[in-house]
Design a protein around this motif. Structure first.
Motif, PDB file in Angstrom:
ATOM      1  N   ASP A 120       0.823  -1.206   0.000  1.00  0.00           N
ATOM      2  CA  ASP A 120       0.000   0.000   0.000  1.00  0.00           C
ATOM      3  C   ASP A 120       0.858   1.257   0.000  1.00  0.00           C
ATOM      4  OD1 ASP A 120      -2.437  -1.264  -0.150  1.00  0.00           O
ATOM      5  OD2 ASP A 120      -2.770  -1.282   2.009  1.00  0.00           O
ATOM      6  N   ARG A 124       0.908   4.125  -2.927  1.00  0.00           N
ATOM      7  CA  ARG A 124       0.741   5.568  -2.721  1.00  0.00           C
ATOM      8  C   ARG A 124       1.921   6.346  -3.296  1.00  0.00           C
ATOM      9  NH1 ARG A 124      -1.755   3.671   2.106  1.00  0.00           N
ATOM     10  NH2 ARG A 124       0.261   3.617   3.184  1.00  0.00           N
ATOM     11  N   ASP A 243      -6.228  -0.929  -5.649  1.00  0.00           N
ATOM     12  CA  ASP A 243      -7.243   0.047  -5.235  1.00  0.00           C
ATOM     13  C   ASP A 243      -6.604   1.270  -4.580  1.00  0.00           C
ATOM     14  OD1 ASP A 243      -9.244  -1.620  -6.165  1.00  0.00           O
ATOM     15  OD2 ASP A 243      -9.612  -2.544  -4.211  1.00  0.00           O
ATOM     16  N   THR A 244      -5.563   1.036  -3.780  1.00  0.00           N
ATOM     17  CA  THR A 244      -4.852   2.151  -3.149  1.00  0.00           C
ATOM     18  C   THR A 244      -4.220   3.050  -4.201  1.00  0.00           C
ATOM     19  OG1 THR A 244      -4.367   0.769  -1.217  1.00  0.00           O
ATOM     20  CG2 THR A 244      -3.037   2.753  -1.499  1.00  0.00           C
ATOM     21  N   MET A 246      -5.188   3.386  -7.343  1.00  0.00           N
ATOM     22  CA  MET A 246      -6.250   4.084  -8.062  1.00  0.00           C
ATOM     23  C   MET A 246      -6.726   5.303  -7.275  1.00  0.00           C
ATOM     24  SD  MET A 246      -9.854   2.550  -9.503  1.00  0.00           S
ATOM     25  CE  MET A 246     -10.905   3.505 -10.595  1.00  0.00           C
ATOM     26  N   GLU A 247      -6.896   5.125  -5.966  1.00  0.00           N
ATOM     27  CA  GLU A 247      -7.331   6.242  -5.133  1.00  0.00           C
ATOM     28  C   GLU A 247      -6.264   7.337  -5.087  1.00  0.00           C
ATOM     29  OE1 GLU A 247      -8.618   7.077  -0.465  1.00  0.00           O
ATOM     30  OE2 GLU A 247      -8.389   5.034  -1.222  1.00  0.00           O
ATOM     31  N   SER A 248      -4.988   6.936  -5.013  1.00  0.00           N
ATOM     32  CA  SER A 248      -3.905   7.905  -4.927  1.00  0.00           C
ATOM     33  C   SER A 248      -3.773   8.716  -6.209  1.00  0.00           C
ATOM     34  CB  SER A 248      -2.586   7.186  -4.624  1.00  0.00           C
ATOM     35  OG  SER A 248      -1.505   8.086  -4.606  1.00  0.00           O
ATOM     36  N   GLY A 250      -6.183   9.125  -8.592  1.00  0.00           N
ATOM     37  CA  GLY A 250      -7.379   9.909  -8.839  1.00  0.00           C
ATOM     38  C   GLY A 250      -7.848   9.888 -10.279  1.00  0.00           C
ATOM     39  N   ASP A 252     -10.052   8.874 -13.600  1.00  0.00           N
ATOM     40  CA  ASP A 252     -11.449   8.518 -13.842  1.00  0.00           C
ATOM     41  C   ASP A 252     -11.538   7.113 -14.417  1.00  0.00           C
ATOM     42  OD1 ASP A 252     -11.359   8.618 -16.839  1.00  0.00           O
ATOM     43  OD2 ASP A 252     -10.919  10.728 -16.460  1.00  0.00           O
ATOM     44  N   ASP A 253     -12.760   6.589 -14.481  1.00  0.00           N
ATOM     45  CA  ASP A 253     -12.953   5.194 -14.893  1.00  0.00           C
ATOM     46  C   ASP A 253     -12.462   4.940 -16.320  1.00  0.00           C
ATOM     47  OD1 ASP A 253     -14.044   4.659 -12.434  1.00  0.00           O
ATOM     48  OD2 ASP A 253     -16.127   4.720 -13.110  1.00  0.00           O
ATOM     49  N   TRP A 256      -8.723   4.746 -16.352  1.00  0.00           N
ATOM     50  CA  TRP A 256      -8.337   3.484 -15.721  1.00  0.00           C
ATOM     51  C   TRP A 256      -8.470   2.318 -16.700  1.00  0.00           C
ATOM     52  CZ3 TRP A 256      -5.688   2.691 -11.497  1.00  0.00           C
ATOM     53  CH2 TRP A 256      -5.719   1.456 -10.865  1.00  0.00           C
TER      54      TRP A 256
END
Length: 293
Positions: A120, A124, A243-244, A246-248, A250, A252-253, A256
């Motif tokens: 993780d 990040r 997932d971490t 993807m969140e870091s 930011g 869009d779908d 991605w």
């Protein structure tokens, strides 16, 4: 050592010693050691404790040296981790036909796909690096190697999938095609071109203590669709750390999905080409395919 390319030059530690002796006598006493690498463009040798020598393996790799000399000093101040520093440029000699380069040594080791001590945290760190690349304000950047729309590699990707279908690889060609077509159907990038590295393979990353320490091999970098910098989600990270990341980042779908398409395209093209000559690349390609399909 098995050659990866039909037009690959013969290189060795002895060649590097002779080149250094003739052009940089101040380093003649330093030991030379070839480094194990998954790289496909350059052979890399450690020169003493503080330097590396990079010899292009084919003529096509030579232009990358000029890219590095121009752009690396402009990019480095805005990035959150170390990147290569060019110390010197060597000239052809001793039977070696092209220019070559000397870089500063950067401490760290290449991460291994799916085997991450700080997954993780690394996710990040990668997200922060990608955001920094996307936010660069360096003018007149060249077109990135993978900055074009995904459809530009559609034919090559489908040909590679069919080639793999005919091999003894445990490979679901129909599932790969379905995943590829889903990525192709994602909306195209409609924003301004952004700076991207475009080749964030594990062999181009260095970690220390499980965290990102440096990013290497920038000649593929430039401006274009940012999706190609999402490939570590499938070529390195695990499902949870994906997932971490993807969140870091930011993203869009749609971006991605295009990023997943780039990861799959690279893997299916690399696997048949390198499976007998580069175990690092071919093992990574199999990991990507498993993660995507």
């Amino acid at each position: 050592m098995t050659k990866m390319h039909a037009d690959e030059a013969d290189v060795s530690a002895d060649l590097v010693r002779r080149l250094v002796r003739g052009q940089f006598p101040e380093w003649v006493e330093l030991p030379v050691e070839r480094l194990a690498s998954g790289g496909t463009v350059n052979a890399v040798f450690r020169l003493g404790d503080a330097l590396t020598v990079r010899l292009p393996l084919t003529r096509s790799g030579v232009k990358q040296l000029e890219w590095e000399r121009r752009w690396l000093p402009l990019l480095a101040p805005a990035l959150p981790v170390a990147i290569p520093t060019v110390v010197a440029r060597g000239e052809p000699g001793e039977g070696y036909p092209w220019v070559w380069s000397v870089h500063r040594w950067i401490e760290g080791e290449n991460p291994v796909e799916g085997v991450l001590a700080e997954a993780d945290g690394l996710a990040r760190d990668l997200g922060a690096f990608v955001r920094a690349m996307w936010g660069l304000r360096v003018e007149d950047g060249p077109r990135a190697y993978r900055g074009a729309p995904l459809e530009t590699v559609d034919a090559y990707t489908r040909e590679a999938i069919e080639e793999l279908r005919r091999t003894d690889e445990p490979f679901d060609a129909d599932a790969a095609t379905a995943a590829w077509e889903e990525s192709l159907a994602a909306p195209a990038w409609a924003g301004a071109p952004r700076w991207v590295h475009s080749d964030l393979m594990p062999s181009n990353l260095l970690v220390a203590g499980g965290r990102l320490a440096a990013v290497l091999d920038f000649p593929t970098a430039g401006v274009g669709d940012p999706a190609c910098d999402l490939i570590p989600a499938w070529n390195l990270l695990t499902a949870s750390s994906r997932d971490t990341f993807m969140e870091s980042v930011g993203a869009d779908d749609a971006t991605w999905l295009r990023g997943r398409g780039w990861a799959l395209s690279m893997a299916v093209i690399q696997l048949p080409y390198y499976r007998a000559t580069n175990p690092v690349i071919s093992t990574n390609a199999r990991y990507v395919i498993a993660q995507v399909v």
